[in-house]
Write a protein that holds these residues in place. Structure first.
Motif, short mmCIF file in Angstrom:
data_model
loop_
_atom_site.label_atom_id
_atom_site.label_comp_id
_atom_site.label_asym_id
_atom_site.label_seq_id
_atom_site.Cartn_x
_atom_site.Cartn_y
_atom_site.Cartn_z
N THR A 161 25.42 42.39 31.21
CA THR A 161 26.05 41.66 30.11
C THR A 161 25.72 42.35 28.81
O THR A 161 24.57 42.73 28.58
N VAL A 162 26.71 42.51 27.97
CA VAL A 162 26.51 43.05 26.63
C VAL A 162 27.01 42.01 25.63
O VAL A 162 28.11 41.48 25.78
N GLU A 163 26.20 41.72 24.65
CA GLU A 163 26.61 40.78 23.60
C GLU A 163 26.17 41.35 22.26
O GLU A 163 24.98 41.39 21.95
N THR A 164 27.12 41.79 21.48
CA THR A 164 26.82 42.39 20.19
C THR A 164 28.06 42.39 19.31
O THR A 164 29.18 42.36 19.80
N ASP A 165 27.85 42.37 18.02
CA ASP A 165 28.94 42.41 17.04
C ASP A 165 30.01 41.36 17.30
O ASP A 165 31.20 41.58 17.08
N GLY A 166 29.58 40.18 17.77
CA GLY A 166 30.52 39.10 17.99
C GLY A 166 31.34 39.22 19.26
O GLY A 166 32.30 38.46 19.44
N TRP A 167 30.98 40.15 20.15
CA TRP A 167 31.70 40.33 21.40
C TRP A 167 30.80 40.06 22.59
O TRP A 167 29.61 40.41 22.57
N LEU A 168 31.34 39.44 23.62
CA LEU A 168 30.67 39.28 24.90
C LEU A 168 31.43 40.13 25.91
O LEU A 168 32.65 39.97 26.08
N VAL A 169 30.72 41.04 26.57
CA VAL A 169 31.32 41.90 27.59
C VAL A 169 30.56 41.70 28.89
O VAL A 169 29.34 41.82 28.93
N LEU A 170 31.30 41.42 29.96
CA LEU A 170 30.71 41.27 31.28
C LEU A 170 31.12 42.45 32.14
O LEU A 170 32.30 42.80 32.21
N GLY A 171 30.16 43.07 32.81
CA GLY A 171 30.43 44.19 33.69
C GLY A 171 30.20 43.79 35.14
O GLY A 171 29.08 43.44 35.53
N PHE A 172 31.26 43.84 35.94
CA PHE A 172 31.19 43.42 37.34
C PHE A 172 31.26 44.63 38.27
O PHE A 172 31.89 45.64 37.96
N GLU A 173 30.66 44.48 39.42
CA GLU A 173 30.84 45.48 40.47
C GLU A 173 32.33 45.60 40.77
O GLU A 173 33.03 44.59 40.91
N HIS A 174 32.81 46.82 40.87
CA HIS A 174 34.23 47.02 41.13
C HIS A 174 34.55 46.65 42.58
O HIS A 174 33.94 47.18 43.51
N ALA A 175 35.48 45.72 42.75
CA ALA A 175 35.87 45.29 44.09
C ALA A 175 37.23 45.89 44.43
O ALA A 175 38.23 45.58 43.77
N ALA A 176 37.25 46.74 45.43
CA ALA A 176 38.51 47.35 45.85
C ALA A 176 39.25 46.39 46.76
O ALA A 176 38.65 45.72 47.61
N GLY A 177 40.54 46.30 46.59
CA GLY A 177 41.32 45.41 47.44
C GLY A 177 42.71 45.23 46.89
O GLY A 177 43.08 45.80 45.86
N THR A 178 43.49 44.43 47.59
CA THR A 178 44.87 44.18 47.19
C THR A 178 45.09 42.69 47.00
O THR A 178 44.37 41.85 47.54
N HIS A 179 46.09 42.37 46.19
CA HIS A 179 46.53 40.98 46.01
C HIS A 179 47.75 40.77 46.90
O HIS A 179 48.74 41.49 46.79
N GLN A 180 47.69 39.77 47.79
CA GLN A 180 48.80 39.49 48.69
C GLN A 180 49.10 38.00 48.69
O GLN A 180 48.20 37.17 48.54
N PHE A 181 50.37 37.66 48.88
CA PHE A 181 50.77 36.26 48.90
C PHE A 181 50.26 35.58 50.17
O PHE A 181 50.06 36.21 51.21
N TYR A 182 50.10 34.25 50.08
CA TYR A 182 49.59 33.45 51.20
C TYR A 182 50.74 33.00 52.10
O TYR A 182 50.97 31.80 52.30
N GLU A 183 51.47 33.94 52.64
CA GLU A 183 52.60 33.61 53.49
C GLU A 183 52.12 33.14 54.86
O GLU A 183 51.00 33.46 55.28
N PRO A 184 52.94 32.38 55.58
CA PRO A 184 52.53 31.91 56.91
C PRO A 184 52.12 33.07 57.81
O PRO A 184 52.82 34.07 57.92
N GLY A 185 50.95 32.94 58.43
CA GLY A 185 50.46 33.95 59.35
C GLY A 185 49.93 35.21 58.72
O GLY A 185 49.57 36.16 59.43
N SER A 186 49.82 35.26 57.40
CA SER A 186 49.41 36.48 56.71
C SER A 186 47.90 36.67 56.75
O SER A 186 47.12 35.73 56.91
#
Length: 264
Positions: free
Chosen positions: A84-109
């Protein structure tokens, strides 16, 4: 929404981030992420990192604080917060990069199967004390009986749409964007998903049948589900943020759910 680029951040903020990551080689803004001024993957000398940032006084700041607080309790379901970085009025969060895809919740998916596993895992968690916002305060629409029915001690993400679920290559789901994490009855998380499943090709009957695998759903009062379905429709009908065609589609899905419940 006006977005901030990495190079638009104040120099002191970027310096503080680089102290965590090393030299930043490239920025790739995300297509999603409407709850921060900056949501980007930074390619750095130490590897990729996903960052979210908001400025003091911004409506996004409270959501980032929620993410910051809840992440240690859900890091096995989410992308872990690295720094976490907090300075000059900004909050920045650094997360582990998660590789993956976004897919719709279709039946049987595969995405629906991953979502289902995630919900079972989430149901096993106790809501940490850092999450104090009751879900009924946002979703009950002033209905006192519904507010009471939504009360509980389950940890709720409350926005598990496909943009907030990364499907990894091994089929594991990674839930991101916990800005709306709330405390409440566990059935609420499932109820929020019913209109979304309908919009992705499920019938209302199929969506409710899917929900019956969760004990929280089977134990939910029918009157509470009816009241929630009605309030959910109202919210979609009155929503102003988003593509009008998509909002109309979600309102139609919510209406289909109500009609199904009335015909039971």
């Amino acid at each position: 929404m006006l977005r901030t680029a990495w190079t638009d951040l104040p120099a002191n903020v970027r310096t503080a981030v680089r102290e965590q990551t090393g030299h930043v080689l490239e920025e790739a803004p995300t297509r999603f992420g409407a709850r921060a001024a900056l949501t980007s993957t930074l390619t750095t000398k130490s590897g990729p990192v996903f960052v979210k940032a908001a400025q003091a006084g911004s409506p996004f700041l409270a959501g980032l604080r929620t993410e910051q607080a809840v992440n240690p309790h859900v890091k096995h379901l989410a992308a872990p917060l690295l720094w976490t970085v907090e300075t000059d009025g900004w909050l920045v969060l650094g997360f582990e990069h998660a590789a993956g895809t976004h897919q719709f919740y279709e039946p049987g998916s595969a995405a629906l199967a991953a979502l289902t596993r995630l919900l079972h895992d989430l149901a096993d968690l106790l809501c940490p004390g850092v999450v104090t916002k009751p879900v009924g305060a946002k979703w009950a629409g002033g209905d006192g009986l519904l507010t009471e029915a939504m009360d509980g001690d389950a940890l709720l993400h409350t926005d598990l749409n496909p943009a907030n679920l990364l499907l990894a290559g091994d089929g594991r789901a990674v839930a991101v964007d916990w800005a709306w994490a709330s405390r409440g009855a566990p059935w609420v998380e499932i109820a929020l998903l019913i209109p979304r499943l309908i919009s992705y090709g499920h019938t209302a009957e199929q969506a409710e049948q899917w929900a019956t695998q969760f004990p929280a759903w089977r134990q939910a009062p029918g009157t509470a589900l009816d009241a929630f379905a009605t309030e959910n429709l109202r919210r979609w009908q009155e929503a102003k943020t988003g593509d009008p065609a998509w909002l109309a589609e979600m309102a139609d899905s919510a209406q289909q759910w109500i009609l199904h419940r009335r015909q039971r």
